[in-house]
Motif scaffolding. Structure first.
Motif, PDB file in Angstrom:
ATOM      1  N   VAL A  70       0.887  -1.099  -0.015  1.00  0.00           N
ATOM      2  CA  VAL A  70       0.139  -0.178   0.060  1.00  0.00           C
ATOM      3  C   VAL A  70       1.029   1.414  -0.062  1.00  0.00           C
ATOM      4  O   VAL A  70       1.816   1.208   0.899  1.00  0.00           O
ATOM      5  N   TRP A  71       0.951   2.423  -1.082  1.00  0.00           N
ATOM      6  CA  TRP A  71       1.714   3.292  -1.011  1.00  0.00           C
ATOM      7  C   TRP A  71       0.447   4.173  -1.391  1.00  0.00           C
ATOM      8  O   TRP A  71      -0.593   4.384  -1.636  1.00  0.00           O
ATOM      9  N   GLU A  72       0.975   5.837  -1.048  1.00  0.00           N
ATOM     10  CA  GLU A  72       0.118   6.557  -1.348  1.00  0.00           C
ATOM     11  C   GLU A  72       0.080   7.091  -2.397  1.00  0.00           C
ATOM     12  O   GLU A  72       1.943   7.811  -3.150  1.00  0.00           O
ATOM     13  N   ASP A  73      -0.561   6.937  -3.660  1.00  0.00           N
ATOM     14  CA  ASP A  73      -0.882   7.185  -4.892  1.00  0.00           C
ATOM     15  C   ASP A  73      -0.924   8.730  -5.288  1.00  0.00           C
ATOM     16  O   ASP A  73      -2.260   9.349  -5.570  1.00  0.00           O
ATOM     17  N   THR A  74      -0.511   9.438  -5.057  1.00  0.00           N
ATOM     18  CA  THR A  74      -0.248  10.965  -4.376  1.00  0.00           C
ATOM     19  C   THR A  74      -0.833  11.802  -6.512  1.00  0.00           C
ATOM     20  O   THR A  74      -1.686  12.235  -6.395  1.00  0.00           O
ATOM     21  N   ASN A  75      -1.120  10.810  -7.602  1.00  0.00           N
ATOM     22  CA  ASN A  75      -1.730  11.326  -8.688  1.00  0.00           C
ATOM     23  C   ASN A  75      -2.834  10.617  -9.936  1.00  0.00           C
ATOM     24  O   ASN A  75      -3.257  11.096 -10.536  1.00  0.00           O
ATOM     25  N   GLY A  76      -3.040   9.302  -8.483  1.00  0.00           N
ATOM     26  CA  GLY A  76      -4.183   8.792  -8.343  1.00  0.00           C
ATOM     27  C   GLY A  76      -3.834   8.431  -9.770  1.00  0.00           C
ATOM     28  O   GLY A  76      -4.271   7.515 -10.553  1.00  0.00           O
ATOM     29  N   ASN A  77      -2.501   7.739 -10.860  1.00  0.00           N
ATOM     30  CA  ASN A  77      -2.790   6.808 -11.886  1.00  0.00           C
ATOM     31  C   ASN A  77      -2.478   5.519 -11.359  1.00  0.00           C
ATOM     32  O   ASN A  77      -2.204   4.683 -12.501  1.00  0.00           O
ATOM     33  N   GLY A  78      -2.503   5.205 -10.503  1.00  0.00           N
ATOM     34  CA  GLY A  78      -2.572   3.206  -9.446  1.00  0.00           C
ATOM     35  C   GLY A  78      -1.099   3.017 -10.043  1.00  0.00           C
ATOM     36  O   GLY A  78      -1.124   1.618 -10.063  1.00  0.00           O
ATOM     37  N   ILE A  79      -0.203   3.907  -9.978  1.00  0.00           N
ATOM     38  CA  ILE A  79       1.119   3.055 -10.489  1.00  0.00           C
ATOM     39  C   ILE A  79       1.986   3.655  -9.336  1.00  0.00           C
ATOM     40  O   ILE A  79       1.879   5.308  -9.520  1.00  0.00           O
TER      41      ILE A  79
ATOM     42  N   ASP B  46       4.893   5.488  -8.640  1.00  0.00           N
ATOM     43  CA  ASP B  46       5.773   6.443  -9.171  1.00  0.00           C
ATOM     44  C   ASP B  46       6.840   6.927  -8.034  1.00  0.00           C
ATOM     45  O   ASP B  46       7.067   6.863  -7.344  1.00  0.00           O
ATOM     46  N   SER B  47       8.046   7.218  -8.563  1.00  0.00           N
ATOM     47  CA  SER B  47       9.250   7.825  -7.770  1.00  0.00           C
ATOM     48  C   SER B  47       8.774   8.741  -6.855  1.00  0.00           C
ATOM     49  O   SER B  47       8.212   9.977  -7.557  1.00  0.00           O
ATOM     50  N   GLY B  48       9.125   8.578  -5.038  1.00  0.00           N
ATOM     51  CA  GLY B  48       8.710  10.172  -4.899  1.00  0.00           C
ATOM     52  C   GLY B  48       7.208   9.178  -3.830  1.00  0.00           C
ATOM     53  O   GLY B  48       6.288   9.811  -3.079  1.00  0.00           O
ATOM     54  N   GLU B  49       6.575   8.319  -4.099  1.00  0.00           N
ATOM     55  CA  GLU B  49       5.344   7.862  -3.286  1.00  0.00           C
ATOM     56  C   GLU B  49       5.899   7.071  -2.518  1.00  0.00           C
ATOM     57  O   GLU B  49       6.010   5.748  -3.393  1.00  0.00           O
ATOM     58  N   SER B  50       5.116   7.261  -1.237  1.00  0.00           N
ATOM     59  CA  SER B  50       5.655   6.435  -0.120  1.00  0.00           C
ATOM     60  C   SER B  50       4.905   5.758   0.178  1.00  0.00           C
ATOM     61  O   SER B  50       3.368   5.129  -0.346  1.00  0.00           O
ATOM     62  N   PRO B  51       5.109   4.936   1.185  1.00  0.00           N
ATOM     63  CA  PRO B  51       4.011   3.830   1.202  1.00  0.00           C
ATOM     64  C   PRO B  51       3.355   4.150   2.649  1.00  0.00           C
ATOM     65  O   PRO B  51       4.324   4.929   3.077  1.00  0.00           O
ATOM     66  N   ILE B  52       2.708   3.091   3.125  1.00  0.00           N
ATOM     67  CA  ILE B  52       1.806   4.153   3.980  1.00  0.00           C
ATOM     68  C   ILE B  52       1.759   2.466   5.226  1.00  0.00           C
ATOM     69  O   ILE B  52       1.276   1.980   5.026  1.00  0.00           O
ATOM     70  N   ALA B  53       2.189   2.853   6.507  1.00  0.00           N
ATOM     71  CA  ALA B  53       1.867   1.959   7.462  1.00  0.00           C
ATOM     72  C   ALA B  53       0.686   1.988   8.186  1.00  0.00           C
ATOM     73  O   ALA B  53      -0.164   3.019   8.166  1.00  0.00           O
ATOM     74  N   ASN B  54      -0.054   1.129   8.796  1.00  0.00           N
ATOM     75  CA  ASN B  54      -0.969   1.176   9.963  1.00  0.00           C
ATOM     76  C   ASN B  54      -2.387   1.072   8.793  1.00  0.00           C
ATOM     77  O   ASN B  54      -3.303   2.152   9.869  1.00  0.00           O
TER      78      ASN B  54
END
Length: 76
Positions: A16-25, A27-35
């Motif tokens: 699970v990661w933060e998909d900041t641009n909403g493309n479902g992939i 990308d560089s700089g999109e961090s994992p989400i804990a908890n």
């Protein structure tokens, strides 16, 4: 004679990661989400397990009988 079935148990897991641009992939700089609470359901809606993502955003369910499942994610 002996009649028996043999099958392997399944696993289901991912990341699970933060998909900041909403493309479902991821990308560089999109961090994992804990908890993140992850609940596994059988296809009929019966709960089959719950876990939480680790510090790297990873989760896994082991020893699953073959079948159809779906997951629901909830930030805690």
């Amino acid at each position: 004679t002996v009649d028996f079935g043999y099958y392997k148990l399944g696993k289901l897991g991912n990341y699970v990661w933060e998909d900041t641009n909403g493309n479902g992939i991821q990308d560089s700089g999109e961090s994992p989400i804990a908890n993140v609470k992850v609940t596994l359901y059988k296809a009929d809606g019966t709960p089959a397990g719950t876990t939480t993502t680790d510090s790297n955003g990873l989760y896994k369910f082991d020893n699953l009988q073959l079948g159809k499942y779906y997951v629901v994610f909830e930030k805690v």
